[in-house]
Design a protein around this motif. Structure first.
Motif, PDB file in Angstrom:
ATOM      1  N   UNK A 181      23.409  27.327  33.221  1.00 30.01           N
ATOM      2  CA  UNK A 181      24.807  27.286  32.419  1.00 30.01           C
ATOM      3  C   UNK A 181      24.537  27.709  31.018  1.00 30.01           C
ATOM      4  N   UNK A 182      23.430  27.235  30.508  1.00 22.83           N
ATOM      5  CA  UNK A 182      23.120  27.564  29.206  1.00 22.83           C
ATOM      6  C   UNK A 182      22.735  29.172  29.063  1.00 22.83           C
TER       7      UNK A 182
ATOM      8  N   UNK B 102      24.477  35.549  29.106  1.00 26.09           N
ATOM      9  CA  UNK B 102      25.611  36.635  30.000  1.00 26.09           C
ATOM     10  C   UNK B 102      26.430  36.660  29.023  1.00 26.09           C
ATOM     11  N   UNK B 103      26.834  35.892  28.104  1.00 21.57           N
ATOM     12  CA  UNK B 103      27.836  36.096  27.110  1.00 21.57           C
ATOM     13  C   UNK B 103      27.438  37.225  26.160  1.00 21.57           C
ATOM     14  N   UNK B 104      26.448  37.309  25.791  1.00 17.13           N
ATOM     15  CA  UNK B 104      25.891  38.451  24.958  1.00 17.13           C
ATOM     16  C   UNK B 104      25.922  39.838  25.563  1.00 17.13           C
TER      17      UNK B 104
ATOM     18  N   UNK C  87      32.828  29.440  26.587  1.00 18.20           N
ATOM     19  CA  UNK C  87      33.953  28.018  26.940  1.00 18.20           C
ATOM     20  C   UNK C  87      34.036  28.283  28.486  1.00 18.20           C
ATOM     21  N   UNK C  88      34.237  29.369  28.935  1.00 24.42           N
ATOM     22  CA  UNK C  88      34.541  29.552  30.382  1.00 24.42           C
ATOM     23  C   UNK C  88      33.165  29.138  31.098  1.00 24.42           C
ATOM     24  N   UNK C  89      32.120  29.720  30.802  1.00 23.37           N
ATOM     25  CA  UNK C  89      31.111  29.430  31.728  1.00 23.37           C
ATOM     26  C   UNK C  89      30.645  27.866  31.596  1.00 23.37           C
ATOM     27  N   UNK C  90      30.943  27.114  30.440  1.00 21.22           N
ATOM     28  CA  UNK C  90      30.797  25.715  30.512  1.00 21.22           C
ATOM     29  C   UNK C  90      31.942  25.144  31.229  1.00 21.22           C
TER      30      UNK C  90
ATOM     31  N   UNK D  34      29.513  31.373  41.282  1.00 18.60           N
ATOM     32  CA  UNK D  34      30.726  32.051  40.671  1.00 18.60           C
ATOM     33  C   UNK D  34      30.769  32.689  39.282  1.00 18.60           C
ATOM     34  N   UNK D  35      29.958  31.897  38.440  1.00 16.60           N
ATOM     35  CA  UNK D  35      29.974  32.403  36.977  1.00 16.60           C
ATOM     36  C   UNK D  35      29.057  33.491  36.823  1.00 16.60           C
TER      37      UNK D  35
END
Length: 114
Positions: free
Chosen positions: A22-23, A29-31, A73-76, A83-84
């Protein structure tokens, strides 16, 4: 003194890997999604002749900030890490496609035909 149960090791390890995944998805992934979002926004704004090069670069900064926070926020908040990761991969592929396949922006200083 608290007593630690020894029979829950398998669930502890899977819980740790869930947190690590998740982290990693949120930060890395967010980056990646944020990077390609900025490039896609800037290139699209220039290709559609909405903004010049400097303004498109300035616009991509706040857009990237909003996207990065939203992805974290979405991934958390998502329940399924599978799915993430899938959504992050598809979104990255879509943004790379938009960036690479969109037409080139007009060259600065070139004469435009009327």
């Amino acid at each position: 003194m608290p007593v630690v149960a020894q029979n829950g090791k398998a669930s502890d390890i899977s819980h740790i890997w869930l947190i690590v995944s998740k982290v990693t998805a949120a930060v890395l992934g967010g980056y990646v999604v944020t990077y390609w979002t900025g490039a896609a926004v800037a290139k699209t704004a220039m290709a559609w002749d909405l903004l010049n090069r400097a303004d498109a670069g300035m616009l991509s900064g706040p857009v990237q900030l909003i996207v990065y926070v939203a992805v974290i926020l979405w991934v958390c908040a998502t329940a399924s890490m599978r799915k993430a990761w899938l959504v992050l991969a598809l979104l990255t592929a879509l943004l790379i496609g938009i960036t690479v396949l969109s037409p080139r922006p007009p060259v600065a200083g070139s004469a435009r035909s009327l």
